[in-house]
Design a protein around this motif. Sequence first.
Motif, mmCIF file in Angstrom:
data_model
loop_
_atom_site.group_PDB
_atom_site.id
_atom_site.type_symbol
_atom_site.label_atom_id
_atom_site.label_comp_id
_atom_site.label_asym_id
_atom_site.label_seq_id
_atom_site.Cartn_x
_atom_site.Cartn_y
_atom_site.Cartn_z
ATOM 1 N N THR A 113 4.410 7.281 8.635
ATOM 2 C CA THR A 113 4.223 7.631 10.037
ATOM 3 C C THR A 113 3.582 6.530 10.856
ATOM 4 N N ASP A 114 2.878 5.594 10.216
ATOM 5 C CA ASP A 114 2.207 4.539 10.964
ATOM 6 C C ASP A 114 1.769 3.467 9.978
ATOM 7 N N TYR A 115 1.423 2.291 10.504
ATOM 8 C CA TYR A 115 0.906 1.245 9.630
ATOM 9 C C TYR A 115 -0.347 1.759 8.924
ATOM 10 N N PRO A 116 -0.475 1.512 7.637
ATOM 11 C CA PRO A 116 -1.624 2.040 6.898
ATOM 12 C C PRO A 116 -2.923 1.384 7.347
ATOM 13 N N THR A 117 -3.995 2.138 7.308
ATOM 14 C CA THR A 117 -5.320 1.581 7.575
ATOM 15 C C THR A 117 -5.785 0.795 6.363
ATOM 16 N N TYR A 118 -6.881 0.025 6.543
ATOM 17 C CA TYR A 118 -7.439 -0.681 5.396
ATOM 18 C C TYR A 118 -7.781 0.283 4.266
ATOM 19 N N ALA A 119 -8.408 1.406 4.596
ATOM 20 C CA ALA A 119 -8.788 2.388 3.570
ATOM 21 C C ALA A 119 -7.554 2.919 2.858
ATOM 22 N N GLU A 120 -6.471 3.129 3.593
ATOM 23 C CA GLU A 120 -5.233 3.606 2.971
ATOM 24 C C GLU A 120 -4.604 2.557 2.074
ATOM 25 N N VAL A 121 -4.714 1.286 2.459
ATOM 26 C CA VAL A 121 -4.218 0.213 1.595
ATOM 27 C C VAL A 121 -4.985 0.202 0.280
ATOM 28 N N ALA A 122 -6.316 0.224 0.349
ATOM 29 C CA ALA A 122 -7.141 0.216 -0.856
ATOM 30 C C ALA A 122 -6.847 1.432 -1.716
ATOM 31 N N SER A 123 -6.698 2.589 -1.090
ATOM 32 C CA SER A 123 -6.406 3.819 -1.824
ATOM 33 C C SER A 123 -5.039 3.750 -2.498
ATOM 34 N N ALA A 124 -4.059 3.173 -1.806
ATOM 35 C CA ALA A 124 -2.719 3.056 -2.370
ATOM 36 C C ALA A 124 -2.723 2.170 -3.616
ATOM 37 N N LEU A 125 -3.441 1.055 -3.564
ATOM 38 C CA LEU A 125 -3.500 0.168 -4.722
ATOM 39 C C LEU A 125 -4.150 0.873 -5.902
ATOM 40 N N SER A 126 -5.208 1.619 -5.644
ATOM 41 C CA SER A 126 -5.866 2.377 -6.708
ATOM 42 C C SER A 126 -4.918 3.424 -7.292
ATOM 43 N N ALA A 127 -4.147 4.071 -6.429
ATOM 44 C CA ALA A 127 -3.200 5.078 -6.895
ATOM 45 C C ALA A 127 -2.094 4.454 -7.738
ATOM 46 N N PHE A 128 -1.638 3.264 -7.360
ATOM 47 C CA PHE A 128 -0.625 2.571 -8.165
ATOM 48 C C PHE A 128 -1.150 2.308 -9.570
ATOM 49 N N GLU A 129 -2.373 1.820 -9.668
ATOM 50 C CA GLU A 129 -2.941 1.551 -10.988
ATOM 51 C C GLU A 129 -3.061 2.831 -11.808
ATOM 52 N N SER A 130 -3.470 3.911 -11.169
ATOM 53 C CA SER A 130 -3.617 5.180 -11.877
ATOM 54 C C SER A 130 -2.269 5.711 -12.369
ATOM 55 N N SER A 131 -1.232 5.501 -11.566
ATOM 56 C CA SER A 131 0.091 6.005 -11.929
ATOM 57 C C SER A 131 0.804 5.123 -12.945
ATOM 58 N N TYR A 132 0.484 3.821 -12.948
ATOM 59 C CA TYR A 132 1.154 2.873 -13.854
ATOM 60 C C TYR A 132 0.110 2.009 -14.565
#
Length: 539
Positions: A113-132
Motif C-alpha cells: 500500500t505504500d513505501y515501507p517505513t524504516y521500522a517495517e524494513v527492519a521487521s521484514a528482514l527479521s521475518a525473512f530470517e525467521s521464515s528461512y
Amino acid sequence: MNKPRFLHKRLCRCFLFFVLTALLASPVFFAFPSRANADHIDPVFEIKITDISKAQASRLTKSGVNVTNRNGTTIWAYVTEVQFQSILNQGFAAETVAGETRKDAELDSANYTDYPTYAEVASALSAFESSYPSISRVVDIGDSYEGRKLLFLKISDNVDVEEDEPEFKYISTMHGDEKIGTDLMLRLIDHMLSNYGTNADITRLIDGMEIWIMPLMNPDGYTANQRYNMQGIGYDLNRNFPDRIDDPANTLVNYTGDPRPIEVQRIMTWAFGQSSTLSANIHGGALVANYPYDSNSSGAYVYTACDDDDLFIELSLAYSTLNSPMYNGEFSQGITNGADWYTAYGGMQDWNYVWMGCMEITLEVSNYKKPPYSYMDGLWDDNRASLLAYMEWALRGVRGVVTDKETGLPITAAITAKSGSWESDFKVYTDPDVGDYHRILLPSDDPYTLTFSAAGYETKTVSGIMVQEGDAVRLDVEMDLKPCNFNCSNGPDLPDAVIALQVLAGLSPEIGNCTDARPLSGVQIGLEDALYILQQAAD
C-alpha cells in the motif's frame, strides 16, 4: 630603461609555466560542500537548471555545486542559498524543485500500500530470517547517526560458513529521498528466498555465492524524506567515500582530517572485513546503468575509462538489456560512463573498484525518486530479471584458492590480470578465511595471464588461461615463501640483510627456525643472500 614588451611576455609565460607545472604535480582538490564538514556549512536545497551546456555544468561542479543528475541541457543539483544566487546572477534559468508525489491510493496494489517505513524494513528482514533460517541471516553493521540500525540480509546455502564462493552485494538508498530501491530490495529478497529449491537459476545463485543485500543505507534521511543524512545539516553519503582524485586515502577520515559520515564509516569498516567480488548501489531519479569512472582530474564531463572499461560495459548491459524502459530510454542502450554523464567525487562505485577489489556499478532504476507507490509493481517487473542476471556475473571469469605450498593454509594475496596488449592495474584479493579469489573476466580467444603476489612470498605468474562463456575457469595456486627470512618476520627485509652480513663477518647472529629462513643455496648464508635481500627491499 624599460625592458622590451616581448621580454615581459616571455617572463609571464615562464611564470605561468611554473605555476601550471606546480598545479599539475599536486593532487586535485575541489571545494565540494557535500564533502565538507556538515556541521559548518549552510543548508542546501534542490534546484533545476535548464538550457545549460555540458561545459557550463562541468564548471558548476568544479565550483562546488553538487550536481546530481543531467538530462541533455537540464541538470539537477543541491546548492546553498549563496550558490543559488550566484547561479541566477550568472544568467542561468534556475528554479527550486518541489517534492514529488508519493502515493496514488486509487492505483495501489492489494499486496503493498505504500513505501515501507524504516521500522517495517527492519521487521521484514527479521521475518525473512525467521521464515528461512537455514539460508538467511540479518547482520547489523552498526547504527546510523540517529541510532537506527544499518542492516544487511545475508543469503547463502550455508549461511554461517565461510566457503570458496564469490561475495555479492546490493546496497540501496544511500540518498534518503530515493525510496524505490528499498522496496525493490525487499521484493528481491522475498523472490529469492521463496523460490530457493524450486527455481534452478535462483537456487544456483544461492548455492554458489554469498549474497549481501542492504535495502536501506541512509535510514535517517529515509525517515526524514531527504537526500542527505541527518548529521549536522547533512552529508551526501555518495560524495564522501575515498576518491582517487580528490581524497586518495582509504581511511575513515577524509583529506581534511574530518571523520567521514558515520554511515559511510559503517560501510567501509564492514567492507574491510569482506572480499566482495561484484556489487551495485541503487538509486532513483534517472534510468541508467552507470559504470566507472565517475571522477577525473579535470572535472570535465568527458568519458573517463578505467582499465576494465569493456568489462564494465558488458556488466552494465547485462542489467539494461533485460530492462526495456532502461534500454530504450534517453541513454544509448541504457548505460553510461559516469564522468561522461556528470562528474561526481567520493562515490561508492569508484571506491569499490580502486581500493576494495570489487567491481561495482550504479543503478538508477526510475526517472522519479518517489513515484506513486502504485508504480512499484511495474518497476519490480522491469527490474526483476536484471537484478538476477547482473548477480550471475560474479560466477564468471577465473576463480580458485591460493595457499602456502608447504602448509596448505590460505594466503592473503593480490591478483592482477592481462591479455595481449590489455592489462589492468585492478587487483582482486583472496578471502583470508578460505584463500579463495574471484576475478571476473570477459570470454576471449586470447589467453589471460594472472599474477599472484603476497607479502613474504615469491610472486607467481600463470599464463595460458582460457576464459569462456559460463562458469569461471578454475585455477588453484600454491605459493612459495621467499628465502632469506632469517629472523622469521614478514621478510626478507633489511634486518635479514644485517644477519647475512654478520654471518659473513664471522659472527653468530640468532637465526629463526621457520621454513623460509633458508639461504638461497639451501646450505650456507653467503654474499648472494645479502644482495638478494637488498634487491627485495628495493623492489
